[in-house]
Scaffold this motif. Sequence first.
Motif, PDB file in Angstrom:
ATOM      1  N   ALA A 212       1.388   6.721  -6.773  1.00 55.51           N
ATOM      2  CA  ALA A 212       0.226   7.443  -7.283  1.00 55.51           C
ATOM      3  C   ALA A 212       0.107   8.858  -6.724  1.00 55.51           C
ATOM      4  O   ALA A 212      -0.528   9.713  -7.338  1.00 55.51           O
ATOM      5  N   HIS A 213       0.695   9.111  -5.557  1.00 63.06           N
ATOM      6  CA  HIS A 213       0.508  10.398  -4.900  1.00 63.06           C
ATOM      7  C   HIS A 213       1.647  11.337  -5.297  1.00 63.06           C
ATOM      8  O   HIS A 213       2.785  11.161  -4.887  1.00 63.06           O
ATOM      9  N   THR A 214       1.330  12.304  -6.088  1.00 67.88           N
ATOM     10  CA  THR A 214       2.322  13.259  -6.562  1.00 67.88           C
ATOM     11  C   THR A 214       1.798  14.675  -6.328  1.00 67.88           C
ATOM     12  O   THR A 214       0.654  14.992  -6.680  1.00 67.88           O
TER      13      THR A 214
ATOM     14  N   MET B 172       2.271   1.740  -3.497  1.00 67.63           N
ATOM     15  CA  MET B 172       1.236   2.252  -4.399  1.00 67.63           C
ATOM     16  C   MET B 172       0.938   3.720  -4.114  1.00 67.63           C
ATOM     17  O   MET B 172       0.722   4.519  -5.033  1.00 67.63           O
ATOM     18  N   HIS B 173       0.925   4.075  -2.824  1.00 67.30           N
ATOM     19  CA  HIS B 173       0.673   5.471  -2.469  1.00 67.30           C
ATOM     20  C   HIS B 173       1.773   6.367  -3.013  1.00 67.30           C
ATOM     21  O   HIS B 173       1.502   7.446  -3.569  1.00 67.30           O
ATOM     22  N   ARG B 174       3.020   5.937  -2.850  1.00 66.16           N
ATOM     23  CA  ARG B 174       4.139   6.739  -3.353  1.00 66.16           C
ATOM     24  C   ARG B 174       4.096   6.841  -4.866  1.00 66.16           C
ATOM     25  O   ARG B 174       4.481   7.864  -5.441  1.00 66.16           O
TER      26      ARG B 174
ATOM     27  N   ALA C 273       0.826  -1.211   0.000  1.00 66.90           N
ATOM     28  CA  ALA C 273       0.000   0.000   0.000  1.00 66.90           C
ATOM     29  C   ALA C 273       0.858   1.257   0.000  1.00 66.90           C
ATOM     30  O   ALA C 273       0.550   2.242  -0.685  1.00 66.90           O
ATOM     31  N   LEU C 274       1.956   1.232   0.753  1.00 62.13           N
ATOM     32  CA  LEU C 274       2.841   2.390   0.794  1.00 62.13           C
ATOM     33  C   LEU C 274       3.497   2.622  -0.563  1.00 62.13           C
ATOM     34  O   LEU C 274       3.637   3.771  -1.013  1.00 62.13           O
TER      35      LEU C 274
END
Length: 778
Positions: A425-427, A421-423, A418-419
Amino acid sequence: MSACAPAHTHQSHPPHSPPRTPRRRLVRGADLSASIAVFLIALPLSLGIALATGAPLQAGLVAAAVGGLVAGRLGGCPLQVSGPAAGLTVVTADLIHRYGWRTTCAITVLAGLAQLGLGCLRVARGALAVSPAVVHGMLAGIGVTIAVAQLHIVLGGSPDSSVLANLRALPAQLADLDPAALSMSALTLTLLLAWPRVPGRAGRLLRRVPAALVAVTGATVTAALTGLVLPRVDLPSWSSHALAGLPEGPGLGIAAAVLTTTLVCSVQSLLGAVAVDKLVAARPGPQADVGRSDLDRELLGQGAANIVSGALGGLPVAGVAVRSTANVNSGAVSRNSTMLHGVLVVVAALLMVPLLEWIPLASLAALVMAVGIQMVSLHHIRTVTRHREVLVYAATTLGVVIFGVLEGVVLGIAVAVALAMHRLAHTRISHAEKEGVHHVHVRGQLTFLAVPRLSRTLHLVPHGAHAVVELDGSFMDHAAYESLQDWQNTHTARGGTAELTGRRGRVRPSDTGPSAECRCRPWTPWRNHQACFAQAPATPVTHDLARGISSFQRNTAPLVREELARLAREGQRPSQLFLTCADSRLVTSMITSSGPGDLFVVRNIGNLVPPPEEKHGDHSVAAAVEYAVDVLGVRSITVCGHSGCGAMQALLAAEPGGVETPLKRWLGHGRPSLARMAGDHRVRPRLAGRPPADAVERLCLTNVVQQLDHLRANETVARALAAGALELHGMYFHVGEAQAYLLDAGGDGGAVFEYVAGAVGREAEQETGTAPELRSPV
């Protein structure tokens, strides 16, 4: 990078297999002394781990003996010591509580069979793909569980099977202390902590005796002399020892238990084997009979050991870090030390029962509690914090403590995914104007998901303006790259300027068209470099030099000025001495991905190190080595040869006699390399996968090995190697292929080195044989 590994046969062998050496019947003194040291550590720890799991105490001795004899003989890591491990304590204790001892033994047998299956499928390296944060978190959670449970025995009580229940019962236990148990536990912990810190020459001699043995022996003798009444080790007759039975319980629960045991045993053993490889490679002196671990064979050996241990009523077996470290540090040179330690455990279990029964249980509990506390490593916590994975570590640790090992590992892997994927996708993308310059700041990984927001933000920059795009991330996919390039080309075509800066201020300027100046940059691919100034073929060389310096001052100096200013303030602190040839095609910073201040570079014709016995020869290299090691404190020295070396060609073509020119006198330092190449052909170095292309390449490889021998004879280097403060590496760069090779472990006397390739966790494969071999990482 790559490595040099031994090979003298043309037969094919499985990858990752250690070099085959002739069998030796006699046990060497180093193996004998190492086996005794490991035995003295294993004996109290095996009893303590058995006590912590709630298993019969004899089960710990059975697992230690089987781990030494079976895993030691069949495993793929010769110097790894297997036995009952603290990392398996929580798993085993839970199995005994749920299913009973005989079913736990059956689960151990089934886990061994599963390990055999995984070993046959050759998936051992897949275990290394598990995030280190998950592994360290699992061990920390197990350590917390062990420490809390054993604390109750230290205080004179009995632990519960649940960590939370043990924590809830702790206040009541503190109110009802057993002074005798507490005093023996305190004495054990005091000796355990103080023994390694005994100062002076006497301390160096005393520290040869393991602290664990001293602590338990001290508590046992004190309890016997003072007549304290407290629970002690109770070893029933071997005739009543319980063996494995048929598994009894729900099928799903048994399957989950087998999976958990297999997972923990396998991951701990494989990571331990990799750690042992690093310990052996860092150990000074020859590494006879020691090759790189064959991880698939190690998995097979661990599976066989678990089958035998479970069938004989022993605890699950895995590689044990404490015993393996002691084995390597004690100078073991073959698997005989591991097997001898198993023999000594068998002798102790049969002949030393009356002595073992004097040991207070509180002393063993204190010993295991200390091991559990050490499993929560501050070094690991700092590492995962630095890599922004502390959330994964904490989730795994809490999951193991609250739910169990398998559940905690699954939770940790889920958080890690999850971390990631977050990194991905999260920009965060922001735009700001400062002093007429438009700054677009991109934080995070730049993927196709962020392209719409990136495009909207970039179009906020007016036509003709100067823009700086700061990319604060480590990944950019093709869609984002295309979007950036399209905008950059459009913006510059309309009269604007654009700079793309990286995380550390590095810039890849856009190519806006033909230019008279050199466009080769350290961070861009080089193509047809000599054509950079092709527009002026008749220009004098001095003009080319001035043109290049001018290009540096305009384009590169503004980008590196801040970093160079820092280096000027702090002074040079290189970590490596890089000794290589003066050949113009060797660009040391490029082939090592190094920056300013990283390398202390010494270049000469033929990368030669004059032997120290030549008192009246050239002293420049020896002076550089002394300065690098004693003053700069470098941690490693690398000797780098290369293909097509003119010095080696001249050395081969040299004829005796004639006029002694400076070049001839200097190349005389390479004559030992010629003599070495003319020696035993079975120990000649070669490139992995193929023999040397010609005599020049053979001499280039041999010369690297020979110059390492000259370095070892240097007094400064020898002193640093003996203190463990320095490593030596050999390297070969094939110019035409742009391929680097590193010297790997081989059997050629002093040229025995090992290189673990890849900060991303990949290791270079190794062929079998006896001669050094240079291996590529690809």
